[in-house]
Design a protein around this motif. Structure first.
Motif, PDB file in Angstrom:
ATOM      1  N   PRO A 108       0.855  -1.154  -0.190  1.00  0.00           N
ATOM      2  CA  PRO A 108       0.112  -0.082   0.178  1.00  0.00           C
ATOM      3  C   PRO A 108       0.828   1.380   0.072  1.00  0.00           C
ATOM      4  O   PRO A 108       1.948   1.304   0.498  1.00  0.00           O
ATOM      5  N   ASP A 109       0.130   2.317  -0.264  1.00  0.00           N
ATOM      6  CA  ASP A 109       0.904   3.774  -0.428  1.00  0.00           C
ATOM      7  C   ASP A 109       0.947   4.363   0.782  1.00  0.00           C
ATOM      8  O   ASP A 109       0.365   3.647   1.883  1.00  0.00           O
ATOM      9  N   GLY A 110       1.612   5.299   1.083  1.00  0.00           N
ATOM     10  CA  GLY A 110       1.538   5.948   2.364  1.00  0.00           C
ATOM     11  C   GLY A 110       0.222   6.224   3.025  1.00  0.00           C
ATOM     12  O   GLY A 110       0.144   6.353   4.281  1.00  0.00           O
ATOM     13  N   ASP A 111      -1.072   6.392   2.178  1.00  0.00           N
ATOM     14  CA  ASP A 111      -2.312   6.349   2.652  1.00  0.00           C
ATOM     15  C   ASP A 111      -2.941   5.080   2.999  1.00  0.00           C
ATOM     16  O   ASP A 111      -4.135   5.178   3.269  1.00  0.00           O
ATOM     17  N   GLY A 112      -2.190   4.133   2.801  1.00  0.00           N
ATOM     18  CA  GLY A 112      -2.791   2.753   2.787  1.00  0.00           C
ATOM     19  C   GLY A 112      -3.609   2.178   1.542  1.00  0.00           C
ATOM     20  O   GLY A 112      -4.632   1.326   1.673  1.00  0.00           O
ATOM     21  N   ARG A 113      -3.515   3.067   0.648  1.00  0.00           N
ATOM     22  CA  ARG A 113      -4.305   2.809  -0.621  1.00  0.00           C
ATOM     23  C   ARG A 113      -3.462   2.161  -1.914  1.00  0.00           C
ATOM     24  O   ARG A 113      -2.230   2.052  -1.743  1.00  0.00           O
ATOM     25  N   GLY A 114      -3.838   2.045  -2.906  1.00  0.00           N
ATOM     26  CA  GLY A 114      -3.231   1.516  -4.211  1.00  0.00           C
ATOM     27  C   GLY A 114      -3.233   0.129  -4.182  1.00  0.00           C
ATOM     28  O   GLY A 114      -3.608  -0.692  -3.400  1.00  0.00           O
ATOM     29  N   ALA A 115      -3.081  -0.349  -5.410  1.00  0.00           N
ATOM     30  CA  ALA A 115      -3.120  -1.697  -5.631  1.00  0.00           C
ATOM     31  C   ALA A 115      -1.844  -2.590  -5.037  1.00  0.00           C
ATOM     32  O   ALA A 115      -0.670  -1.997  -4.867  1.00  0.00           O
ATOM     33  N   LEU A 116      -1.913  -3.731  -4.737  1.00  0.00           N
ATOM     34  CA  LEU A 116      -0.939  -4.605  -4.119  1.00  0.00           C
ATOM     35  C   LEU A 116      -0.375  -5.395  -5.157  1.00  0.00           C
ATOM     36  O   LEU A 116      -1.139  -6.195  -5.833  1.00  0.00           O
ATOM     37  N   CYS A 117       0.770  -5.288  -5.462  1.00  0.00           N
ATOM     38  CA  CYS A 117       1.301  -6.175  -6.429  1.00  0.00           C
ATOM     39  C   CYS A 117       2.317  -7.293  -5.770  1.00  0.00           C
ATOM     40  O   CYS A 117       3.511  -6.762  -5.176  1.00  0.00           O
TER      41      CYS A 117
END
Length: 440
Positions: A263-272
């Motif tokens: 996750p990005d710094g905000d806890g979002r985004g796709a997990l690869c």
């Protein structure tokens, strides 16, 4: 560089005396570790229910592991000879075999991050899924080989670099390019027409292969007197009511595979997520399924043997990174397993001269570098990388032959961990390029 096995070319066309024996979910392959089933996953897209069905099939009928292939498909290994139609019934009930007659020809890859990074690019997965429906409804498509590859790229150039037979590349102006094999030219069509255009391109290949009489499996195998060309594809598209124009020498972009990422710094985004060597136990796989349920409810299997988990509208739970890493899966982009691939090797493959996976594990922490490396148990180099320079390790009777871009070939590197690690770390230190070091 080493001289690889003779590659098909216009000057050296392949003449086939049989159909291809590529395995599927219904046609199993007899390996040394039991039978193998290959389940095609168009665009790599799995719902959590279908992903769980794959795990159940591996537990009930196989060796309790799932393998991701270099075309974004999933393999079950260690199937018993007397398993009968059990795996197929389970997979069919989950919706993984919508067209049994077409199941081996559904080799369809798509940009795995498509739609997850804004709306400035077309939805390559939507194209791929629409195309899959057209393919499965086309009776003539069953004549394609199980090796023929379709790629739907959202314009960044990632899956377009995988040596597809038919490529659809998105453009920012609501158009798409359709390319046949590695042709220098392409055909420009409106984006909504792209799936139909890809199917007509495949029909054009089949007609040409039939006229050639060489039983070509792929575009690159057609003889020089039977070429494919964009002008003829334009004519066929026009006859089908699709407006198209030939583009003489379009520029083809290139993008590397998505690296492992949490996750990005905000806890979002796709997990690869990267399962080492593309192989996951069913316990590891179910961790991904459970996490996917907390996201968008889907898993995207990639042709680089990874899994993308799209996010929900809310942040990922704080525990998600620890759960993935505790399962032995990779989320960090600079981990030792990035860009390390291998064929099955011993004991699963009778042709292999080494247990390449064990050898890779023995040196992975000491043999890092920017270049990808592929471990092969024999000269076939099954599953080797496409679209980038790579280090080629091929097992022989007295060790490994090692080839890397711009370096002398080492014909026999002893397979002791210390010597292998040192030689491989040195070979991988060359910066990567977009040109393959060894072609097959």
């Amino acid at each position: 560089m080493p001289t690889p096995p003779s590659a098909p070319s216009r000057e050296n066309p392949v003449i086939r005396d049989r159909g291809d024996a590529c395995p599927g979910a219904l046609r199993l392959h007899a390996a040394d570790d039991g039978f193998l089933a290959r389940v095609r996953i168009p665009a790599g897209l799995l719902t959590v229910a279908r992903a769980e069905a794959l795990a159940l099939a591996a537990d009930r009928f196989g060796d309790g592991h799932l393998e991701i292939t270099s075309r974004g498909n999933v393999q079950l290994r260690g199937l018993a000879e007397d398993c009968g139609s059990g795996p197929a019934r389970l997979l069919d009930a989950a919706g993984l075999l919508p067209a049994p007659s077409h199941e081996r020809v559904r080799n369809i890859v798509a940009t795995p991050m498509s739609g997850l990074e804004g709306t400035h690019r077309p939805d390559a997965l939507a194209w791929a899924l629409a195309f899959d429906r057209l393919l499965c409804a086309n009776a003539g498509a069953t004549a394609l080989s199980g090796r023929f590859l379709f790629a739907f790229d959202d314009g960044r150039g990632d899956v377009a670099a995988l040596d597809p037979d038919v490529t659809v590349l998105g453009r920012p102006d609501g158009r798409a390019l359709v390319r046949l094999g590695g042709g220098a030219d392409a055909v420009d069509v409106a984006a909504p027409d792209a799936p139909r255009a890809a199917l007509l391109a495949a029909e054009y290949f089949l007609d040409t292969a039939a006229a050639a009489g060489t039983r070509a499996w792929r575009v690159c195998e057609l003889p020089p007197e039977h070429p494919l060309n964009a002008a003829e594809l334009v004519r066929r598209l026009a006859a089908a009511g699709i407006e198209a124009t030939r583009v003489a020498e379009p520029t083809w972009p290139y993008a590397p595979p998505p690296p492992p990422a949490g996750p990005d710094g905000d806890g979002r985004g796709a997990l690869c997520v990267l399962p080492p060597l593309g192989r996951a136990s069913t316990a590891q796989w179910r961790v991904l399924v459970e996490i996917a349920q907390q996201g968008r409810g889907e898993l995207r299997v990639t042709p680089w043997r990874g899994v993308v988990l799209p996010p929900a509208d809310t942040p990922w739970p704080a525990s998600v990174t620890a759960r993935v890493e505790d399962a032995g899966l990779v989320l960090v982009p600079d981990g030792p397993w990035r860009s390390v691939t291998a064929c099955t090797g011993r004991p699963g493959c009778a042709k292999s001269l080494a247990d390449v996976r064990a050898d890779a594990r023995a040196v992975v922490d000491r043999a890092r570098g920017p270049l990808p490396v592929h471990w092969s148990g024999c000269e076939r180099r099954c599953g080797h990388p496409r679209g980038t320079a790579w280090v080629d390790l091929v097992a022989g009777p007295t060790g490994y032959r090692l080839a890397a871009p711009g370096r002398p070939v080492r014909q026999s590197v002893p397979d002791t961990p210390d010597e292998l690690a040192a030689a491989l770390a040195d070979a991988r230190s060359t910066p990567p390029t977009t040109e393959p070091a060894v072609k097959k």
